[in-house]
Design an enzyme around this catalytic site. Structure first.
Site, PDB file in Angstrom:
ATOM      1  N   SER A 139       1.002  -0.946   0.195  1.00  0.00           N
ATOM      2  CA  SER A 139      -0.592  -0.189   0.285  1.00  0.00           C
ATOM      3  C   SER A 139       0.923   1.497  -0.270  1.00  0.00           C
ATOM      4  O   SER A 139       1.991   1.297   0.452  1.00  0.00           O
ATOM      5  CB  SER A 139      -0.702   0.136   1.313  1.00  0.00           C
ATOM      6  OG  SER A 139      -1.522   1.544   1.343  1.00  0.00           O
ATOM      7  N   TYR A 152      -2.567  -1.500  10.120  1.00  0.00           N
ATOM      8  CA  TYR A 152      -2.357  -1.604   8.868  1.00  0.00           C
ATOM      9  C   TYR A 152      -0.954  -0.702   8.060  1.00  0.00           C
ATOM     10  O   TYR A 152      -0.337  -2.234   7.747  1.00  0.00           O
ATOM     11  CB  TYR A 152      -3.917  -0.840   8.574  1.00  0.00           C
ATOM     12  CG  TYR A 152      -3.595  -1.252   6.933  1.00  0.00           C
ATOM     13  CD1 TYR A 152      -4.518  -2.270   6.309  1.00  0.00           C
ATOM     14  CD2 TYR A 152      -3.429  -0.032   6.212  1.00  0.00           C
ATOM     15  CE1 TYR A 152      -4.871  -2.091   4.844  1.00  0.00           C
ATOM     16  CE2 TYR A 152      -3.884  -0.068   4.775  1.00  0.00           C
ATOM     17  CZ  TYR A 152      -4.518  -1.236   4.230  1.00  0.00           C
ATOM     18  OH  TYR A 152      -4.338  -1.318   3.151  1.00  0.00           O
TER      19      TYR A 152
HETATM   20  N1  NAP Z   1      -8.826  -0.001  -1.108  1.00  0.00           N
HETATM   21  C1  NAP Z   1      -7.890   0.616  -1.177  1.00  0.00           C
HETATM   22  O1  NAP Z   1      -8.173   1.790  -0.480  1.00  0.00           O
HETATM   23  C2  NAP Z   1      -6.088  -0.078  -0.905  1.00  0.00           C
HETATM   24  C3  NAP Z   1      -4.852   0.768  -1.009  1.00  0.00           C
HETATM   25  C4  NAP Z   1      -3.797   0.099  -0.755  1.00  0.00           C
HETATM   26  C5  NAP Z   1      -4.170  -1.530  -0.502  1.00  0.00           C
HETATM   27  N2  NAP Z   1      -5.035  -2.097  -0.192  1.00  0.00           N
HETATM   28  C6  NAP Z   1      -5.299  -3.570  -0.676  1.00  0.00           C
HETATM   29  O2  NAP Z   1      -5.796  -4.172  -0.803  1.00  0.00           O
HETATM   30  C7  NAP Z   1      -6.275  -5.563  -1.328  1.00  0.00           C
HETATM   31  C8  NAP Z   1      -7.534  -5.308  -1.340  1.00  0.00           C
HETATM   32  O3  NAP Z   1      -8.211  -4.492  -0.391  1.00  0.00           O
HETATM   33  P1  NAP Z   1      -9.884  -3.583  -1.087  1.00  0.00           P
HETATM   34  O4  NAP Z   1      -9.495  -2.646  -1.021  1.00  0.00           O
HETATM   35  O5  NAP Z   1     -10.164  -4.463  -2.213  1.00  0.00           O
HETATM   36  O6  NAP Z   1     -10.745  -4.618   0.012  1.00  0.00           O
HETATM   37  P2  NAP Z   1     -11.614  -5.433   0.271  1.00  0.00           P
HETATM   38  O7  NAP Z   1     -12.908  -5.381  -1.112  1.00  0.00           O
HETATM   39  O8  NAP Z   1     -12.261  -5.178   1.269  1.00  0.00           O
HETATM   40  O9  NAP Z   1     -10.836  -6.925  -0.447  1.00  0.00           O
HETATM   41  C9  NAP Z   1     -10.699  -7.372   0.746  1.00  0.00           C
HETATM   42  C10 NAP Z   1     -10.901  -8.870   0.284  1.00  0.00           C
HETATM   43  O10 NAP Z   1      -9.755  -9.617   1.171  1.00  0.00           O
HETATM   44  C11 NAP Z   1     -11.075 -10.490   1.363  1.00  0.00           C
HETATM   45  N3  NAP Z   1     -10.333 -11.355   2.879  1.00  0.00           N
HETATM   46  C12 NAP Z   1     -10.347 -10.236   3.846  1.00  0.00           C
HETATM   47  N4  NAP Z   1     -10.045 -11.173   4.709  1.00  0.00           N
HETATM   48  C13 NAP Z   1      -9.559 -11.904   4.527  1.00  0.00           C
HETATM   49  C14 NAP Z   1      -9.321 -13.121   5.455  1.00  0.00           C
HETATM   50  N5  NAP Z   1      -9.518 -13.623   6.603  1.00  0.00           N
HETATM   51  N6  NAP Z   1      -9.759 -14.607   4.504  1.00  0.00           N
HETATM   52  C15 NAP Z   1      -9.646 -15.002   2.842  1.00  0.00           C
HETATM   53  N7  NAP Z   1     -10.274 -13.537   3.080  1.00  0.00           N
HETATM   54  C16 NAP Z   1      -9.594 -12.433   2.784  1.00  0.00           C
HETATM   55  C17 NAP Z   1     -12.618  -9.807   1.934  1.00  0.00           C
HETATM   56  O11 NAP Z   1     -13.140 -11.318   0.970  1.00  0.00           O
HETATM   57  P3  NAP Z   1     -14.186 -12.562   1.784  1.00  0.00           P
HETATM   58  O12 NAP Z   1     -14.833 -10.984   2.906  1.00  0.00           O
HETATM   59  O13 NAP Z   1     -14.777 -13.164   1.129  1.00  0.00           O
HETATM   60  O14 NAP Z   1     -13.127 -12.946   3.182  1.00  0.00           O
HETATM   61  C18 NAP Z   1     -12.069  -9.324   0.054  1.00  0.00           C
HETATM   62  O15 NAP Z   1     -11.568 -10.374  -0.865  1.00  0.00           O
HETATM   63  C19 NAP Z   1      -5.993  -5.781   1.084  1.00  0.00           C
HETATM   64  O16 NAP Z   1      -4.984  -6.385   0.774  1.00  0.00           O
HETATM   65  C20 NAP Z   1      -5.977  -3.556   0.850  1.00  0.00           C
HETATM   66  O17 NAP Z   1      -5.246  -3.682   1.910  1.00  0.00           O
HETATM   67  C21 NAP Z   1      -6.502  -1.505  -0.745  1.00  0.00           C
END
Ligand code: NAP
Length: 256
Positions: A139, A152
């Site tokens: 991130s 985080y």
């Molecule tokens: N959006 C941003 O601003 C941003 C910025 C930098 C980095 N990121 C990173 O990008 C990645 C995806 O995040 P996102 O923004 O797309 O958020 P999101 O829509 O909340 O997606 C998170 C995903 O992780 C899965 N997940 C969470 N806990 C889990 C567990 N214990 N076991 C299996 N799956 C799990 C969720 O699936 P289930 O709930 O179905 O398990 C979901 O598919 C993360 O690592 C986040 O830190 C996001």
């Protein structure tokens, strides 16, 4: 990483960046396997996107990782890319004793132990493939701290350092380490985040990411333009301003 002809497992792709990336990688000519805990979403994805395989996995649970890894490898012996995408982002206030430890431990379990355990579960298989990739997900907050989310930020900094170090260890093998460094992107990662006007629209983020992957098959860090403000504060020498802007203490300069 080549952009097509791979077999790619993305644990953490039932929504957000993972799902959007999974769909685009399928369109580009890859076999994609989507993982996550929400079985209703996994079923929906399987029905709406024929060809995508799905598997239930809880990446905070080492037994679930072990059994899902065995199942994925058995169903897809050609698996050559793993993207430990699953992550959680929760606010914590460390000045309130008793109010943050549970959240901090859950965050480390999912965001740091999750990827470590996933990589451990797949490394032997990937090393036996002629051309393989582990695509980690850090991130912009690995490089500049957001006040509300200390653990985080720390887990994402750890993922960056892990990626850099594994790249050194896997040098000379068939396994490449690629790090996605997303900026703030409109997803459901935190309440209200999908509507945050300061976050990058998800489609724009995936478009630019796919363009970078296509244009630079040897890329090691996938940095869209929007993340460079956070990524390079230290190098530019304006880290104090980056931290102030990020935390809302100063308005962002037009140039950034
Ligand atoms: N959006 C941003 O601003 C941003 C910025 C930098 C980095 N990121 C990173 O990008 C990645 C995806 O995040 P996102 O923004 O797309 O958020 P999101 O829509 O909340 O997606 C998170 C995903 O992780 C899965 N997940 C969470 N806990 C889990 C567990 N214990 N076991 C299996 N799956 C799990 C969720 O699936 P289930 O709930 O179905 O398990 C979901 O598919 C993360 O690592 C986040 O830190 C996001």
């Amino acid at each position: 990483m080549r952009i097509n002809g791979n077999t790619i497992f993305i644990p953490g792709a039932t929504s957000g960046i993972g799902l959007a990336l999974a769909l685009r990688l399928q369109d580009a000519g890859n076999q994609v396997i989507v993982g996550g805990r929400r079985t209703a979403l996994l079923n929906e994805i399987a029905v709406q996107h024929p060809g995508i395989d799905t598997i239930r996995i809880d990446t905070s649970d080492s037994a679930s990782i072990a059994s899902a890894a065995a199942e994925v490898i058995s169903r897809h012996p050609d698996l050559n890319v793993v993207v430990p995408m699953a992550g959680i982002m929760r606010a914590e206030d460390w000045t309130m004793p008793g109010g943050f430890l549970e959240t901090a431990e859950a965050t480390v379990t999912t965001n740091l132990f999750g990827p470590i355990r996933l990589i451990a579960a797949f490394a032997e298989h990937l090393l036996a493939q002629p051309d393989a990739t582990i695509m980690t997900v850090s991130s912009g907050l690995a490089f500049a701290p957001l006040r509300f989310t200390p653990t985080y930020n720390a887990t994402k900094a750890a993922i960056h350092q892990l990626s850099e170090t594994l790249r050194l260890q896997f040098e000379g093998t068939s396994v490449h380490i690629v790090e996605l460094v997303p900026p703030s992107v409109q997803t459901d990662l935190m309440p209200g985040h999908a509507e945050d006007p300061n976050a990058m629209p998800l489609d724009d983020y995936i478009d630019e990411t796919m363009r970078l992957l296509e244009a630079q098959p040897d890329v090691t860090e996938v940095q869209v333009e929007r993340v460079k403000f956070l990524r390079y504060g230290e190098a530019r020498g304006d880290q104090a301003q980056v931290i102030a802007v990020l935390n809302g203490r100063e308005s962002e300069p037009a140039a950034s």
